[in-house]
Enzyme design. Structure first.
Site, mmCIF file in Angstrom:
data_model
loop_
_atom_site.group_PDB
_atom_site.id
_atom_site.type_symbol
_atom_site.label_atom_id
_atom_site.label_comp_id
_atom_site.label_asym_id
_atom_site.label_seq_id
_atom_site.Cartn_x
_atom_site.Cartn_y
_atom_site.Cartn_z
ATOM 1 N N LYS A 38 4.426 -14.692 4.914
ATOM 2 C CA LYS A 38 4.802 -15.604 3.834
ATOM 3 C C LYS A 38 6.317 -15.469 3.662
ATOM 4 C CE LYS A 38 3.639 -18.565 0.667
ATOM 5 N NZ LYS A 38 3.013 -19.861 0.945
ATOM 6 N N ASP A 77 -1.153 -18.793 4.164
ATOM 7 C CA ASP A 77 -1.986 -19.808 3.500
ATOM 8 C C ASP A 77 -2.504 -20.837 4.504
ATOM 9 O OD1 ASP A 77 0.731 -20.272 3.686
ATOM 10 O OD2 ASP A 77 0.868 -21.541 1.912
ATOM 11 N N TYR A 134 0.822 -1.215 0.000
ATOM 12 C CA TYR A 134 0.000 0.000 0.000
ATOM 13 C C TYR A 134 0.856 1.265 0.000
ATOM 14 C CZ TYR A 134 -4.093 -2.857 0.782
ATOM 15 O OH TYR A 134 -5.097 -3.786 0.650
ATOM 16 N N ASP A 138 -5.729 -6.921 5.108
ATOM 17 C CA ASP A 138 -6.920 -6.530 4.339
ATOM 18 C C ASP A 138 -7.727 -7.778 3.994
ATOM 19 O OD1 ASP A 138 -8.681 -5.014 2.862
ATOM 20 O OD2 ASP A 138 -7.431 -4.981 1.064
#
Ligand code: ATP
Length: 340
Positions: free
Chosen positions: A171, A204, A124, A228
């Protein structure tokens, strides 16, 4: 005490849900002078910038704002108003509580977790460029300072609200440097809180586990984009966007807003569910120390949901925004009933 609070009604369903939330807050008797300010399309229509300095000054002065959803005008040159507001006010914490409501039938009962999303950087940061035609690059910015301060906020929050576990979501197997730095900072902060369990899980795996069993999580801590996505996913576990509240908090200011956007498909039809923004308004009342009023609002909402007679379309009913607002006000317990 009379408070002065900035009100950004927003656009789309914004004016309807913020009008409802204001009515419900006023029904508690807490005295608030609302300083109504423009942003987004409304500001452009009034000949101003999408995020006028006068709006930012009002929030900076009052320290607290209630905000409806704001659509970023489509077209070149318009930066996201929501992102711009977070950056300008340095509200680096996005706090999204996720809880089940009695009376709302969902796949899991008794869900009670909190999502912390870093609000100022990651993808962002808006650094995108074309390398050569057909190839674009987006930069994911992660800094030690921003990662540390969101982790510190999450751990302090856990300490004061009696939460026992924080899961840092990442991740880092793929983004070794960026998510790696985020995790390093979370670990550094976690060492100062040995009485709070700290764990790290890949995004995940969390996405799968949270759908199967949300009870195994307590506080989730992550960078901007993951936050988000995860907060919308979590809102789906507990009744959807119509009941998902949020707050953007910084060292100076706090802006309370629902997770949902401006929902143009149902705007202006008196159909929108005002509960998400109303719970955000209850969070705002807690933030300014009006805890009893916040509890009365939450009980009023719960009573309406348990009775099940007045529901907006997103909750499977046919009631209008006005009808559910009236019902919440009528169901609100008296101040004596919620006295501690
Ligand atoms: P944004 O990009 O601004 O987050 P979005 O397009 O992802 O917005 P939302 O506007 O948040 O999506 O909402 C998606 C859909 O969910 C809406 O089109 C609407 O049908 C429904 N919805 C969202 N909020 C509400 C609400 N408060 N009451 C009823 N339905 C809602």
């Amino acid at each position: 005490m009379k408070y002065t609070i900035t009100l950004l009604p927003g656009d789309g369903i914004g004016p309807e849900v913020s009008g409802a939330a204001v009515r419900i807050v006023e029904a508690t008797g807490v005295e608030i002078e609302w300083e109504c300010c423009l942003a987004g399309i409304d500001a452009v229509d009034a000949g101003m910038e999408t995020l006028p300095e006068s709006t930012l000054d009002s929030v900076r002065k009052n320290k607290v704002a209630l905000k409806g959803p704001i659509t970023t005008p489509v077209g070149k040159g318009f930066r996201s108003v929501n992102v711009g507001l977070r950056k300008a006010l340095e509200t680096y914490v996005s706090l999204r509580p996720v809880r089940s409501w009695k009376g709302l039938k969902t796949r899991h009962d008794d869900v009670d977790l909190v999502v912390f999303r870093e609000n100022t950087e990651g993808l962002y940061a808006g650094r995108e460029h074309e390398v050569v035609p057909g190839v674009v690059e987006a930069l994911k910015i992660i800094t030690a300072d921003a990662s540390r301060r969101i982790a510190e906020y999450a751990f302090e929050y856990a300490r004061w609200t009696g939460r026992s576990k924080i899961t840092a979501v990442h991740k880092a197997s793929v983004m070794k440097l960026s998510d790696g730095l985020f995790l390093d900072m979370c670990r550094e902060v976690a060492r100062r809180y040995p009485f709070i369990t700290y764990e790290e899980q890949p995004i995940d795996k969390v996405a799968m586990q949270i759908v199967l069993d949300p009870h195994r999580f307590d506080v989730l801590l992550m960078e901007n984009l993951y936050g988000d996505i995860m907060s919308d996913l979590c809102s789906g576990l507990t009744g959807g966007l119509g009941v998902a509240p949020g707050a953007n908090i910084g060292d100076d200011c706090a802006v309370f807003e629902a997770v949902h956007g401006s929902a143009p498909d149902i705007a202006g039809q008196n159909k929108a569910n005002p509960i998400a923004l109303t719970i955000s308004a209850a969070m705002m009342l807690r933030h300014i120390g009006e805890r009893a009023a916040a509890r009365r609002i939450e009980s009023g909402i719960e009573r309406v949901l348990v009775a099940g007679e007045v529901r907006t379309g997103d909750m499977g009913g046919r009631a209008s925004t006005t009808e559910i607002t009236d019902a919440i006000i009528a169901a609100m317990p008296s101040p004596e009933e919620v006295a501690e």
